[in-house]
Scaffold this motif. Structure first.
Motif, PDB file in Angstrom:
ATOM      1  N   ARG A 196       0.901   7.612  -4.002  1.00  0.00           N
ATOM      2  CA  ARG A 196       1.518   7.592  -2.878  1.00  0.00           C
ATOM      3  C   ARG A 196       2.801   7.601  -3.587  1.00  0.00           C
ATOM      4  N   GLY A 200      13.339   6.236   3.129  1.00  0.00           N
ATOM      5  CA  GLY A 200      14.021   5.931   2.077  1.00  0.00           C
ATOM      6  C   GLY A 200      13.389   6.524   0.750  1.00  0.00           C
ATOM      7  N   ALA A 219      11.988   2.446   3.020  1.00  0.00           N
ATOM      8  CA  ALA A 219      12.486   1.310   3.001  1.00  0.00           C
ATOM      9  C   ALA A 219      11.397   0.287   3.618  1.00  0.00           C
ATOM     10  N   ASP A 220      11.428  -1.071   3.134  1.00  0.00           N
ATOM     11  CA  ASP A 220      10.603  -1.843   3.653  1.00  0.00           C
ATOM     12  C   ASP A 220      11.080  -2.451   4.971  1.00  0.00           C
ATOM     13  N   ILE A 221      10.029  -1.954   6.028  1.00  0.00           N
ATOM     14  CA  ILE A 221      10.834  -2.322   7.287  1.00  0.00           C
ATOM     15  C   ILE A 221      10.667  -3.612   7.849  1.00  0.00           C
ATOM     16  N   ARG A 222       9.894  -4.455   6.961  1.00  0.00           N
ATOM     17  CA  ARG A 222       9.910  -5.924   7.422  1.00  0.00           C
ATOM     18  C   ARG A 222      11.045  -6.339   6.873  1.00  0.00           C
ATOM     19  N   GLU A 240      14.641  10.068   0.469  1.00  0.00           N
ATOM     20  CA  GLU A 240      16.107   9.911   0.021  1.00  0.00           C
ATOM     21  C   GLU A 240      16.066   9.837  -1.380  1.00  0.00           C
ATOM     22  N   ARG A 247      -0.127  -0.900  14.555  1.00  0.00           N
ATOM     23  CA  ARG A 247      -1.250  -1.236  13.355  1.00  0.00           C
ATOM     24  C   ARG A 247      -1.847  -2.729  13.734  1.00  0.00           C
ATOM     25  N   ALA A 299      19.622   6.186   6.128  1.00  0.00           N
ATOM     26  CA  ALA A 299      21.021   5.766   5.816  1.00  0.00           C
ATOM     27  C   ALA A 299      21.191   5.526   4.208  1.00  0.00           C
ATOM     28  N   GLY A 312       6.938   5.124   0.686  1.00  0.00           N
ATOM     29  CA  GLY A 312       6.715   5.161   2.131  1.00  0.00           C
ATOM     30  C   GLY A 312       8.085   4.784   2.750  1.00  0.00           C
ATOM     31  N   LYS A 364      -6.462  -4.260  14.665  1.00  0.00           N
ATOM     32  CA  LYS A 364      -6.993  -5.421  13.958  1.00  0.00           C
ATOM     33  C   LYS A 364      -7.644  -6.534  15.062  1.00  0.00           C
ATOM     34  N   PRO A 378      11.636   9.917   8.893  1.00  0.00           N
ATOM     35  CA  PRO A 378      11.097   9.215  10.502  1.00  0.00           C
ATOM     36  C   PRO A 378      11.973   8.107  10.590  1.00  0.00           C
ATOM     37  N   GLU A 379      12.999   7.939  10.241  1.00  0.00           N
ATOM     38  CA  GLU A 379      13.712   6.793  10.703  1.00  0.00           C
ATOM     39  C   GLU A 379      14.116   6.650  12.197  1.00  0.00           C
ATOM     40  N   PRO A 401       0.727  -1.339  -0.029  1.00  0.00           N
ATOM     41  CA  PRO A 401       0.040   0.038   0.069  1.00  0.00           C
ATOM     42  C   PRO A 401       0.889   1.226   0.014  1.00  0.00           C
ATOM     43  N   VAL A 402       2.009   1.171   0.449  1.00  0.00           N
ATOM     44  CA  VAL A 402       2.882   2.470   0.427  1.00  0.00           C
ATOM     45  C   VAL A 402       4.137   2.631  -0.509  1.00  0.00           C
TER      46      VAL A 402
HETATM   47  C1  LIG Z   1      25.882  -4.730  10.621  1.00  0.00           C
HETATM   48  C2  LIG Z   1      24.495  -4.521   9.810  1.00  0.00           C
HETATM   49  C3  LIG Z   1      24.730  -3.305   8.942  1.00  0.00           C
HETATM   50  C4  LIG Z   1      23.368  -3.121   8.361  1.00  0.00           C
HETATM   51  C5  LIG Z   1      23.252  -1.751   7.755  1.00  0.00           C
HETATM   52  C6  LIG Z   1      21.971  -1.918   6.709  1.00  0.00           C
HETATM   53  C7  LIG Z   1      21.800  -0.989   5.795  1.00  0.00           C
HETATM   54  C8  LIG Z   1      20.437  -1.052   5.552  1.00  0.00           C
HETATM   55  C9  LIG Z   1      20.260  -0.114   4.216  1.00  0.00           C
HETATM   56  C10 LIG Z   1      19.190   0.640   4.715  1.00  0.00           C
HETATM   57  C11 LIG Z   1      18.930   2.041   3.967  1.00  0.00           C
HETATM   58  C12 LIG Z   1      18.161   2.982   4.852  1.00  0.00           C
HETATM   59  C13 LIG Z   1      17.076   3.358   3.964  1.00  0.00           C
HETATM   60  C14 LIG Z   1      16.073   4.275   4.811  1.00  0.00           C
HETATM   61  O1  LIG Z   1      16.613   5.351   5.206  1.00  0.00           O
HETATM   62  C15 LIG Z   1      15.287   3.598   5.986  1.00  0.00           C
HETATM   63  C16 LIG Z   1      13.818   3.807   5.818  1.00  0.00           C
HETATM   64  O2  LIG Z   1      13.142   4.214   4.709  1.00  0.00           O
HETATM   65  S1  LIG Z   1      13.036   3.146   7.203  1.00  0.00           S
HETATM   66  C17 LIG Z   1      11.424   3.400   6.931  1.00  0.00           C
HETATM   67  C18 LIG Z   1      11.022   4.856   6.834  1.00  0.00           C
HETATM   68  N1  LIG Z   1       9.481   5.016   6.707  1.00  0.00           N
HETATM   69  C19 LIG Z   1       8.725   5.315   7.588  1.00  0.00           C
HETATM   70  O3  LIG Z   1       8.813   5.270   8.797  1.00  0.00           O
HETATM   71  C20 LIG Z   1       7.209   5.164   7.153  1.00  0.00           C
HETATM   72  C21 LIG Z   1       6.397   4.263   7.837  1.00  0.00           C
HETATM   73  N2  LIG Z   1       5.078   4.291   7.404  1.00  0.00           N
HETATM   74  C22 LIG Z   1       4.210   5.139   7.735  1.00  0.00           C
HETATM   75  O4  LIG Z   1       4.527   6.259   8.563  1.00  0.00           O
HETATM   76  C23 LIG Z   1       2.786   5.267   7.256  1.00  0.00           C
HETATM   77  O5  LIG Z   1       2.575   3.830   7.128  1.00  0.00           O
HETATM   78  C24 LIG Z   1       2.295   6.005   6.224  1.00  0.00           C
HETATM   79  C25 LIG Z   1       3.427   5.874   4.956  1.00  0.00           C
HETATM   80  C26 LIG Z   1       2.226   7.441   6.677  1.00  0.00           C
HETATM   81  C27 LIG Z   1       0.866   5.475   5.746  1.00  0.00           C
HETATM   82  O6  LIG Z   1       0.117   5.523   6.754  1.00  0.00           O
HETATM   83  P1  LIG Z   1      -1.410   5.030   6.796  1.00  0.00           P
HETATM   84  O7  LIG Z   1      -2.080   5.529   5.627  1.00  0.00           O
HETATM   85  O8  LIG Z   1      -1.967   5.333   7.875  1.00  0.00           O
HETATM   86  O9  LIG Z   1      -1.178   3.528   6.551  1.00  0.00           O
HETATM   87  P2  LIG Z   1      -0.688   2.540   7.610  1.00  0.00           P
HETATM   88  O10 LIG Z   1       0.332   3.283   8.528  1.00  0.00           O
HETATM   89  O11 LIG Z   1      -1.691   1.716   8.132  1.00  0.00           O
HETATM   90  O12 LIG Z   1       0.114   1.626   6.574  1.00  0.00           O
HETATM   91  C28 LIG Z   1      -0.360   0.645   5.862  1.00  0.00           C
HETATM   92  C29 LIG Z   1       0.431  -0.733   5.832  1.00  0.00           C
HETATM   93  O13 LIG Z   1       1.654  -0.373   5.105  1.00  0.00           O
HETATM   94  C30 LIG Z   1       2.566  -0.941   5.859  1.00  0.00           C
HETATM   95  N3  LIG Z   1       3.662  -0.070   6.050  1.00  0.00           N
HETATM   96  C31 LIG Z   1       3.590   1.381   5.864  1.00  0.00           C
HETATM   97  N4  LIG Z   1       5.156   1.697   5.690  1.00  0.00           N
HETATM   98  C32 LIG Z   1       5.942   0.564   5.673  1.00  0.00           C
HETATM   99  C33 LIG Z   1       7.260   0.276   5.309  1.00  0.00           C
HETATM  100  N5  LIG Z   1       8.091   1.415   5.228  1.00  0.00           N
HETATM  101  N6  LIG Z   1       7.710  -0.652   5.340  1.00  0.00           N
HETATM  102  C34 LIG Z   1       6.837  -2.002   5.447  1.00  0.00           C
HETATM  103  N7  LIG Z   1       5.416  -1.853   5.690  1.00  0.00           N
HETATM  104  C35 LIG Z   1       4.837  -0.424   5.737  1.00  0.00           C
HETATM  105  C36 LIG Z   1       1.897  -0.812   7.147  1.00  0.00           C
HETATM  106  O14 LIG Z   1       2.418  -1.896   8.241  1.00  0.00           O
HETATM  107  C37 LIG Z   1       0.447  -1.247   7.212  1.00  0.00           C
HETATM  108  O15 LIG Z   1       0.653  -2.707   7.034  1.00  0.00           O
HETATM  109  P3  LIG Z   1      -0.536  -3.747   7.419  1.00  0.00           P
HETATM  110  O16 LIG Z   1      -0.322  -3.596   9.196  1.00  0.00           O
HETATM  111  O17 LIG Z   1      -1.779  -2.994   7.124  1.00  0.00           O
HETATM  112  O18 LIG Z   1      -0.344  -4.825   7.142  1.00  0.00           O
END
Ligand SMILES: CCCCCCCCCCCCC[C@H](O)CC(=O)SCCNC(=O)CCNC(=O)[C@H](O)C(C)(C)COP(=O)(O)OP(=O)(O)OC[C@H]1O[C@@H](n2cnc3c(N)ncnc32)[C@H](O)[C@@H]1OP(=O)(O)O
Length: 719
Positions: free
Chosen positions: A56, A100, A61-64, A103, A275, A131, A59, A279, A122-123, A20-21
C-alpha cells in the motif's frame, strides 16, 4: 515509520511503514523528511524510490490527527522540497495513493503504478480539500476539466485510467517497487525541470469561466449546502490563473475555511463511524473479532416481491447460488424475469457477465433442504411469517440459518416457532435492496454469536454497511422514523404544507423530504401498520377524540389521504401528484391543500406561520430523542451505529453526521432546551419529552459522541 535502504548500490529506497494504510502521520512526515535529506546529501545516492509497506503506497494524511493540534513537519514544504531536489525521485504506487498519498506521488518526478492500484483525491468527502498542493499540481498535469472532476468528486481511479490521463508514467503487473528502481536508474542522467509538476503551465481551456460556472451549478445541485466542493473549484481556478507560489497560498487559505468547519468534523466522523459500525459487540463479550462467521455458499430467498428480488441480485452478484421461491407460478415467472433483467443490467454496467447460472426458481420449499441460509422476504404479516418459519424448520437441514427481512416485527417471536432459535436472525434490507447500502442485522435474544457474525459478514460480502441492532418494534431505523413522521404530520395540522416541510428538510441536506420519501415508499404500508396496531380503521372506538389515540396526540390526515386511494408514486397520487402511476415528478396537489384547509376548519385549528427552524428542530430533535432512548434500551450499542443507519438508510446528509452527531454539534444543552420547550407546548406528544439519557449527558457536561457509551454502560442491553 519509514525504512531507508540503499539498493542497486545507488538508489535510496524509502518505504513508508505505518500500517494499515501508511497514513502520513507526524512521525511518518518526520521520517520522510530525514530520509530525503539523507538521500539528497549522500553522494552514493543517484536516485530515490518511495514506496509503501505491505503493498500500500499511502492512504493520505492521518485523519485522526485532524482532531488535535497540528504537530510535526508540515506537508507542503516537505513535498515542495522533494520536488525541488536534484536527484530523480520515483513513486512506486501499489494498493492506494489517496489524498496526501497521491499528493506525495505528484511531487515525485516519475510515477510507476501497479495495475491493481487505485489513486484519488478523496479529501472532498472529508469536508476538506487536497491541501498539500493537490489542487495546484493536478490541473497542471492533466488539465482543468479532468482535475476538477477528480477533485470535486473524490472519485478513485484505476492505474489504467491514471495512465490514460497522464498521471502515471507506467503501469506494471510486476512488483512496482522493483520496476521503479530500474526506472530510477535510467532516469539519473535526464533533466528534471520538465518533471517538476508545479513548474508546468496549467493547460487552460478558452472557456474557463463557463466551465467553472457549469461545474459549480452541478455541484450545488448534487451536494446542496456542502462547502468543500465549492472551495475545491475555487482552488482549481487559482491553479489556472495564478503562478504556483500564489496558488498554493490560495489553496491553504481555502483549506483554513474548511478545516475546522462543522461539515468537515461531521464528514470525518462519518468516515470513522462507518468503520466502527462493522465492529459489533454483544454484552456477552462476543464480538466481531472473536466470533467466526460461517461460510455461505448457497442461499434461498422466499418471496419475489420488490425486496426479495433485490436480495437475490445482491447475493448472486457476489457469487452465491440462490434458490428463489414464490407461492404461485405467475408470481414466480414475473419475479424471475425481473431478477434476470436486473442482473443483466447490473453486469452490463460493471462490464462483467451476469451470474445467471447461480439462480434457480421454484415453487417448492422442499428444494431448500440443503441451502446454507434462507432469507424470508414475504409480506409483512406475522402470521404468514410464522407459517413460513415453521415450514422452514421442517424442511431445512438443522444447520441452516433462518433469516427474516422483516422491517420491524419481532424476530424472537419468529425464532420461537422454529427448532433452532439460535440460528434465527433479522436481516433488514432497505429498498431497493440491490442498491441501498444499509443492512440492519437484528439480533434476537437467542441469536448465537456465530449467527450474528455470519449475517454481518454476508452483509459485508454483498457490499452493505451492516449494523447490528437489538430486537424491538421497528428496530433502530423504523422505530426512530415514527416520531419524525409524527412531527411532520402535526406540523401539517398546525399550518405547514408538505412542500414547505420537504423543502426545509431538503435544504437541510436530506436527499428527500419526509413526504416525498413517504410517497416513494408507499403510503399504504404505514396505513396497514396503523390499522394493525388499532390506531385507525373500523375497530377504533368512535368515542375516541378524533385527534387522540391510545392516550396521546394522533394526526389522522395520513389515513384520510390513504382512504382516497392515494398511496404515493405507485398510484400517481399521494402527498403530491405525479404525471402517471409510477411517475417521479412530484407536484403540489391543490386537493391536498383543500383537504388540509377543510381538516383545520373542521377541528377549529387556526393555521399559523411555521418557520423552517421549527420544522427542523421538531423533526430532527424528536428523531434524535428517540435515538437516545434506543441507546438507553440497548437496541443500538453506540451512537455511531444509529448515525450510520440514518446516513445509509434514510438519506440523512453526511455533512450533518447523522442525527446523534448533529445533536452533539448543535449542543446537547440546546437540544434539551428546545425539546423541553416543544414538549411544554405539546404535552400530549411523549416523543418530545427529553429522554433521561439526554438529560444525563447534559448533566455530565455534554461529552463528545465517542464518549457517550461510558454513560450508557450500566443500562440494560437488548443486543
Ligand atoms: C485554521 C487552521 C488551518 C489549518 C490548516 C491545516 C492544514 C493541514 C494540512 C493538511 C494537508 C492536507 C493533506 C491531504 O490533502 C489531506 C488528506 O490526505 S486527508 C486523507 C485522504 N485519504 C483518504 O480519505 C483515504 C481514507 N481511507 C480509505 O479510503 C480506506 O481506508 C482505504 C485506504 C481505501 C483502505 O480501505 P480498506 O482496506 O477497506 O481499510 P479501512 O477503510 O477499513 O481502513 C483500515 C484502517 O485504517 C484507518 N484509516 C484509513 N485511512 C486512514 C487515514 N487516512 N488516516 C487515518 N486512519 C485511516 C481506518 O480508519 C481503519 O482503521 P480502524 O477503523 O480499523 O481502526
Amino acid at each position: 515509520m519509514a525504512r531507508y535502504e540503499l539498493v542497486k548500490r545507488s538508489v535510496a529506497l524509502i518505504t513508508l511503514t505505518n500500517p494499515p494504510v501508511n497514513a502520513l502521520s507526524s512521525a511518518v512526515r518526520h521520517a520522510i523528511a530525514k530520509s530525503m535529506e539523507h538521500a539528497l546529501n549522500d553522494p552514493k545516492v543517484s536516485a530515490v524510490v518511495i514506496c509503501g509497506e505491505n503493498g500500500r503506497f499511502c492512504g493520505g494524511a492521518d485523519i485522526r490527527e485532524f482532531a488535535g493540534p497540528l504537530r510535526g513537519p508540515p506537508l507542503v514544504p516537505l513535498l515542495d522540497a522533494i520536488e525541488a531536489g536534484e536527484k530523480p525521485v520515483v513513486a512506486a504506487i501499489e494498493g492506494v495513493a489517496l489524498g496526501g498519498g497521491f499528493e506525495l506521488a505528484l511531487v515525485c518526478h516519475y510515477r510507476i503504478a501497479h495495475f491493481k492500484a487505485r489513486l484519488g483525491l478523496p479529501e472532498v468527502t472529508l469536508g476538506i480539500l487536497p491541501a498539500a498542493g493537490g489542487t495546484q499540481r493536478l490541473p497542471r498535469l492533466i488539465g482543468i476539466p479532468a482535475a476538477l472532476e477528480l477533485i470535486t468528486t473524490g472519485r478513485h481511479i484505476s492505474a489504467q485510467e491514471a495512465l490514460k490521463l497522464g498521471i502515471v508514467d507506467q503501469v506494471t503487473e510486476q512488483n512496482a517497487c522493483e520496476v521503479a528502481v530500474e526506472f530510477a536508474l535510467r532516469a539519473v542522467a535526464k533533466p528534471l525541470s520538465s518533471r517538476r509538476v508545479s513548474m508546468l503551465t496549467t493547460p487552460c481551456p478558452p472557456d474557463l469561466d463557463a466551465l467553472l460556472e457549469a461545474v459549480t451549478m452541478q455541484v450545488k445541485k448534487k451536494a446542496r449546502g456542502v462547502m468543500a466542493p465549492l472551495a475545491c473549484i475555487q482552488a482549481v481556478r487559482a491553479a489556472a490563473t495564478m503562478p504556483y507560489s500564489k496558488g498554493i497560498k490560495r489553496e491553504s487559505e481555502l483549506m483554513a475555511t474548511l478545516f475546522n468547519s462543522g461539515q468537515a468534523r461531521a464528514l470525518q466522523y462519518c468516515f470513522f463511524a462507518q468503520r466502527t459500525a462493522g465492529k459489533w459487540t454483544l454484552p456477552s463479550g462476543a464480538q466481531w473479532n472473536n466470533s467466526k462467521p460461517r461460510e455461505i455458499r448457497s442461499a434461498a430467498i422466499i418471496g419475489l416481491g420488490t425486496m426479495g428480488r433485490g436480495i437475490v441480485v445482491s447475493l448472486a452478484r457476489v457469487g452465491i447460488s440462490v434458490i428463489a421461491v414464490e407461492s404461485e407460478k405467475k408470481l414466480l415467472e414475473t419475479g424471475k424475469q425481473m431478477v434476470i433483467g436486473m442482473l443483466e443490467r447490473d453486469a452490463k454496467r460493471r462490464g462483467v457477465s451476469a451470474s445467471l447460472n447461480l439462480l434457480k426458481f421454484t415453487l417448492s420449499l422442499q428444494d431448500l433442504k440443503d441451502v446454507d441460509l434462507v432469507i424470508e422476504a414475504v409480506f409483512e404479516d406475522m402470521a404468514l411469517k410464522k407459517r413460513v418459519f415453521q415450514e422452514l424448520s421442517k424442511v431445512c437441514r438443522p444447520a441452516t440459518l433462518l433469516c427474516t427481512n422483516t422491517s420491524g416485527l419481532d424476530v424472537d417471536a419468529l425464532a420461537g416457532v422454529t427448532d433452532r432459535p439460535h440460528l434465527v436472525v433479522g436481516m433488514h434490507f432497505f429498498s431497493p435492496a440491490h442498491v441501498m447500502k444499509l443492512l440492519e442485522v437484528v439480533c434476537g435474544p437467542r441469536s448465537s454469536s456465530e449467527t450474528i457474525a455470519t449475517a454481518m459478514s454476508l452483509g459485508k460480502r454483498m457490499g452493505k454497511v451492516s449494523v447490528a441492532v437489538g430486537n424491538c418494534p421497528g428496530f433502530v431505523g423504523n422505530r426512530m422514523l415514527k416520531p419524525y413522521l409524527d412531527q411532520a404530520t402535526f406540523l401539517l395540522e398546525e399550518g405547514a404544507t408538505p412542500e414547505q416541510i420537504d423543502k426545509a428538510l431538503e435544504d437541510f441536506g436530506f436527499a428527500m423530504g419526509v413526504f416525498r420519501m413517504s410517497d416513494l415508499a408507499g403510503l399504504d404500508v404505514g396505513w396497514r401498520v396503523r390499522k394493525e396496531s388499532g390506531l385507525t380503521g373500523p375497530d377504533v372506538d368512535p368515542k375516541n377524540p378524533p385527534r387522540r389515540r391510545q392516550g396521546r396526540r394522533y394526526c389522522p390526515i395520513p389515513d384520510m389521504v390513504c382512504e382516497q386511494g392515494r398511496f404515493g408514486q405507485k398510484t400517481g397520487r399521494g402527498w403530491y401528484m405525479y404525471d402517471k402511476p409510477g411517475g417521479t415528478n412530484a407536484k403540489p396537489d391543490p386537493l391536498i391543500q383543500n383537504l388540509l384547509e377543510m381538516y383545520r376548519s373542521r377541528y377549529g385549528i387556526q393555521p399559523r406561520n411555521i418557520s423552517d427552524q421549527e420544522i427542523i428542530e421538531r423533526c430532527l430533535f424528536a428523531l434524535a430523542n428517540e435515538g437516545f432512548r434506543i441507546l438507553e434500551d440497548g437496541i443500538a450499542a453506540r451512537p455511531e451505529d444509529i448515525d450510520v443507519i440514518y446516513l445509509f438508510g434514510y438519506g440523512f446528509p453526511r455533512h450533518g453526521g447523522g442525527p446523534m452527531f448533529y445533536s452533539s454539534m448543535v449542543g446537547l444543552e440546546r437540544v434539551l432546551e428546545r425539546l423541553e420547550h416543544y414538549h411544554q407546548a405539546h404535552p400530549d406528544v411523549p416523543h418530545l419529552e427529553p429522554s433521561p439519557l439526554l438529560k444525563k449527558l447534559v448533566a455530565c457536561g455534554s461529552p463528545p459522541v465517542q464518549k457517550w457509551r461510558e454513560h450508557i454502560k450500566t443500562m440494560h442491553s437488548h443486543l
